[in-house]
Design a protein around this motif. Sequence first.
Motif, PDB file in Angstrom:
ATOM      1  N   VAL A 406       2.700  20.678 -17.918  1.00 32.14           N
ATOM      2  CA  VAL A 406       2.521  19.516 -17.041  1.00 32.14           C
ATOM      3  C   VAL A 406       1.442  19.826 -16.007  1.00 32.14           C
ATOM      4  O   VAL A 406       0.565  19.009 -15.735  1.00 32.14           O
ATOM      5  N   TYR A 407       1.516  21.039 -15.471  1.00 29.73           N
ATOM      6  CA  TYR A 407       0.614  21.415 -14.389  1.00 29.73           C
ATOM      7  C   TYR A 407      -0.835  21.499 -14.859  1.00 29.73           C
ATOM      8  O   TYR A 407      -1.735  20.911 -14.276  1.00 29.73           O
ATOM      9  N   GLU A 408      -1.052  22.209 -15.960  1.00 26.25           N
ATOM     10  CA  GLU A 408      -2.442  22.467 -16.367  1.00 26.25           C
ATOM     11  C   GLU A 408      -2.995  21.417 -17.334  1.00 26.25           C
ATOM     12  O   GLU A 408      -4.189  21.147 -17.340  1.00 26.25           O
ATOM     13  N   LEU A 409      -2.152  20.860 -18.191  1.00 22.46           N
ATOM     14  CA  LEU A 409      -2.686  20.089 -19.314  1.00 22.46           C
ATOM     15  C   LEU A 409      -2.467  18.580 -19.247  1.00 22.46           C
ATOM     16  O   LEU A 409      -3.107  17.837 -19.992  1.00 22.46           O
ATOM     17  N   SER A 410      -1.565  18.108 -18.387  1.00 18.34           N
ATOM     18  CA  SER A 410      -1.224  16.680 -18.441  1.00 18.34           C
ATOM     19  C   SER A 410      -2.453  15.803 -18.217  1.00 18.34           C
ATOM     20  O   SER A 410      -2.650  14.789 -18.891  1.00 18.34           O
ATOM     21  N   ASP A 411      -3.288  16.220 -17.304  1.00 22.16           N
ATOM     22  CA  ASP A 411      -4.466  15.444 -16.951  1.00 22.16           C
ATOM     23  C   ASP A 411      -5.451  15.395 -18.135  1.00 22.16           C
ATOM     24  O   ASP A 411      -5.889  14.320 -18.563  1.00 22.16           O
ATOM     25  N   ILE A 412      -5.753  16.553 -18.707  1.00 18.42           N
ATOM     26  CA  ILE A 412      -6.697  16.627 -19.828  1.00 18.42           C
ATOM     27  C   ILE A 412      -6.132  15.924 -21.061  1.00 18.42           C
ATOM     28  O   ILE A 412      -6.831  15.196 -21.762  1.00 18.42           O
ATOM     29  N   GLY A 419      -3.040  10.407 -24.670  1.00 19.62           N
ATOM     30  CA  GLY A 419      -2.933   9.223 -23.827  1.00 19.62           C
ATOM     31  C   GLY A 419      -1.970   9.443 -22.666  1.00 19.62           C
ATOM     32  O   GLY A 419      -1.229  10.435 -22.638  1.00 19.62           O
ATOM     33  N   HIS A 420      -2.022   8.506 -21.719  1.00 17.77           N
ATOM     34  CA  HIS A 420      -1.308   8.723 -20.464  1.00 17.77           C
ATOM     35  C   HIS A 420       0.210   8.719 -20.601  1.00 17.77           C
ATOM     36  O   HIS A 420       0.898   9.561 -20.032  1.00 17.77           O
ATOM     37  N   GLN A 425       4.709  12.240 -19.654  1.00 18.15           N
ATOM     38  CA  GLN A 425       6.132  12.524 -19.879  1.00 18.15           C
ATOM     39  C   GLN A 425       6.367  13.857 -20.579  1.00 18.15           C
ATOM     40  O   GLN A 425       7.486  14.151 -21.000  1.00 18.15           O
ATOM     41  N   MET A 426       5.309  14.644 -20.742  1.00 17.97           N
ATOM     42  CA  MET A 426       5.521  15.935 -21.430  1.00 17.97           C
ATOM     43  C   MET A 426       6.557  16.758 -20.665  1.00 17.97           C
ATOM     44  O   MET A 426       6.717  16.623 -19.459  1.00 17.97           O
ATOM     45  N   VAL A 427       7.271  17.593 -21.392  1.00 19.03           N
ATOM     46  CA  VAL A 427       8.349  18.410 -20.821  1.00 19.03           C
ATOM     47  C   VAL A 427       9.316  17.523 -20.032  1.00 19.03           C
ATOM     48  O   VAL A 427       9.473  17.667 -18.821  1.00 19.03           O
ATOM     49  N   ARG A 428       9.981  16.606 -20.735  1.00 17.64           N
ATOM     50  CA  ARG A 428      10.824  15.599 -20.073  1.00 17.64           C
ATOM     51  C   ARG A 428      12.178  16.175 -19.662  1.00 17.64           C
ATOM     52  O   ARG A 428      13.222  15.918 -20.262  1.00 17.64           O
ATOM     53  N   LEU A 429      12.132  16.931 -18.565  1.00 21.44           N
ATOM     54  CA  LEU A 429      13.356  17.583 -18.100  1.00 21.44           C
ATOM     55  C   LEU A 429      14.336  16.580 -17.507  1.00 21.44           C
ATOM     56  O   LEU A 429      15.557  16.761 -17.618  1.00 21.44           O
ATOM     57  N   GLY A 430      13.810  15.507 -16.887  1.00 21.95           N
ATOM     58  CA  GLY A 430      14.697  14.491 -16.308  1.00 21.95           C
ATOM     59  C   GLY A 430      15.579  13.873 -17.383  1.00 21.95           C
ATOM     60  O   GLY A 430      16.773  13.646 -17.174  1.00 21.95           O
ATOM     61  N   LEU A 470       3.106  13.314 -11.908  1.00 19.98           N
ATOM     62  CA  LEU A 470       3.233  12.830 -13.279  1.00 19.98           C
ATOM     63  C   LEU A 470       4.670  12.439 -13.545  1.00 19.98           C
ATOM     64  O   LEU A 470       5.551  13.286 -13.543  1.00 19.98           O
ATOM     65  N   CYS A 471       4.898  11.174 -13.774  1.00 22.69           N
ATOM     66  CA  CYS A 471       6.212  10.681 -14.182  1.00 22.69           C
ATOM     67  C   CYS A 471       7.359  11.254 -13.336  1.00 22.69           C
ATOM     68  O   CYS A 471       8.107  12.127 -13.801  1.00 22.69           O
TER      69      CYS A 471
END
Lengths: 545, 313
Positions: A406-412, A419-420, A425-430, A470-471
């Motif tokens: 989430v930290y390094e790759l979500s933006d890229i 896509g956004h 929502q990657m690594v959807r721990l919630g 992010l999310c």
Amino acid sequence: MSRMTVFVARKIRTMEPSLPEATAVAVRDGSIVEVGTLETLRPWLEAHPHTIDRTFEKHVLMPGFIDPHLHPSMAAYLLQCEFITAMEWQLPDRTVAPVRTRDAFLARLKELDEQNPDPREPIFTWGYHRDWHGEIWLQDLDAISRTRPVIVVHRSFHETIMNGAALDYFELDREKLRGAHQVDVGRGHFYEAGNRFVRAKLSAYLLSEQRRGPAMKRTAEVIHLGGHTTVGDMAFGIFDAEAEWASSVAAFDNDETPFRVEFVPHVAFAGTGLRHEQLAALPERNRRRLRFGKHVKLFTDGAFFSQLMQLGGPGYIDGHDGEWLMAPEAFEKAARALWNDGYVIHVHCTGDLGVELALDVLEKLQWERPRFNHRFTIEHFGISTSAQARRIADLGALVSANPYYVYELSDIYARRGVGHERASQMVRLGSLSRNRVPFALHSDFTMAPARPLQNAWIALNRVNAAGDVLCPQERVSLDEALRAITINAAYVMGLEHEIGSISSGKKADFTVLEADPCEVAPLELRDIPIWGTVFEGQPYPLGRR
Amino acid sequence: MTPIPVTTIGGYLGAGKTTLVNGLLAGDHGLRIGVLVNDFGAISIDEKLIVSRDDDIVTLANGCACCSVAGDLAMALDRFAGRADRYEQIVIEASGVADPARIAALANSPGLSPGAIVVVADAATVRARARDKFVGSLVRRQLAAADLVVLTKIDLAGPADLKDARSLATAQAPGARMIDVLQGRVDAGDLFADIRARRGRLPACESAGVDAATSLFASHVWRTDAPVDIEALRTVVTGLPDSIVRVKGIVATGAGRRVALHRAGEVVSIDPLEDAPDTRGAEIVVIGRLGRLDATQLDGAFGACLLQSRTHS
């Protein structure tokens, strides 16, 4: 029996719901006798000789941090490189500040060259990425030095760029390599399959007999720096089981090492790893700090950092395909044999189709031969669906997630990848939390920094390197984030009876913090200074090993 | 340095790649093929025909060699590169989950030249695999990479399966040739001829594909416990008719020495063995065209080569 030591702290966060806070913990022979207050401990103290240790009077104790999934053998390679990275990295001797432009990258290289008095000693750097550092080729590196071999290892390890001196040093024949697939020798560039021309030579240099030992020592320092007291080597045998075991014994099997390593063997496919029948004898090797349990590692889909995870529809924006590391049938066959033999199966799954395969197989295995308390664990958990989070709960599976994605790759990945919606929502721990799925956090070091507090910070805040949130719906609470680096990480490793919380009878493993995670602002969690650790009752301050 | 052509054999798990590779390693093609295999354990090499084991490379009496990729195909490939003195053809058995086009691209490398992509497909199951949620896109991509599609297990496929498999292969790889094989029996010579014809290296084959029947051979094994006069045996083997396409064996020649006997085409070779399994007498396998192999005549001819006159056939 030895004399009892009573550590008195400003606060002890036990991670035990029955007694969440305490101020004193009595320790004897590496184990916790009792936790509470000096007042509640009195029956023990009156009955047994003891020493009151007030070293931590102003500190906060937590259960020793646990990273259930990293790779010490890979770290030994990486830690010999100079880090020039787009992200901040904390290393034992310094904090690497982010370098995010081409000019800054080259300036740092120049600085490294000037600082090294021997004009022929090679410099290896790691962390280069075109998105941040632009194009850098042989000619740029020749401008740094024509005598010193300069080797730029890409952040993904899939590419190498080197100067002319390095081509000569490693005896790479320019004529022979001209026109080779995925090699541009004129620019000193070796990538993907072409990287094979240099990989073995660089490994032979960096992991030579005299370099490997010190490199493993640095690995130990990095693990200590993160505040860990237990780590999982989550792919034992990925290169060469006996070499990995020998270097682990040489580096970690001594009283200077403030942590234990739980080895999880990687079961054979494509010519690497161990065979099923080799597994049973591994626990016979167990020593105090190095242990095998009844856990195994399998793989479904490709690397998250290389966008090779398998995605269900609609796939990737550019239409490329992910890859399977194990053929689905081969995965199922291996999983069935191990399941029926009582192993806890950990499955590397990076994309939602990889998760789907793991869950389909788990469901079949449950149908064929039900197992309670099986602890089947999805490892990494990059892209998934909310339906899968629910199904993981239905099947009684666990998740060990890498929140650093989430930290390094979500933006890229939002812009160039998936896509956004799915990137955010990657690594959807919630979703896992809402479905009451126990989850742990890991670094997969060297893929991400081995810093449990930073991982907990990401899970809590979901702020990426670009500073965007992010999310927020997939955030988890502070308690859940801290459980994920302590008691739930122990649970994923099958060690919750021994480690992961502070209570009577458990190992006296503590991480000693300079501030209370429950008192700092959520965005400050990762910045809490770590004093050091206590491993089996023995204090190990940072920086004084 | 003559570049060695590299043929890639791809196709999904269970399609029959290993059977095909086994056929090449034991084949009577007369080609010295270096084969990179995915899983050594799955390869059935006649132990008696192994002349040497050097690291991970096993060399056979017929000049073929076999090497496990052991996790790194590209590195394994480099071990064969530039060895045109030893190998005239390299075959890569791709992993069942690899994209063969990506594997074939590895041959753009010093000492190698990229050859054809052969994709093996199980006629009975390929249609279902191509629709599978996990591997459907992979299986379709594999087919699309093919220069030559080898349909296997056609005896197990119903007529509808077979028709479906053919139309799928045609749709995915419109330019590719297609051949059918039974029980993995594909004539390697024909296979490479077919590939080379397509690549314009040899005149085109007359047949539209390899007729499975022409690939079927008969074999006969002659065994003895007694040592053999090797020069007499050489004369017999050299004089065998053209319908005998292959002779291979291990022969004890007295005084504790053993040799590997090998005839492919018209070339007879006899090589001393050092690490061969203990054979007191001889075991010789003769492969000939179906219906043209006279076992009685062979037994008589070989029996006459014994140092002592005791025969056990």
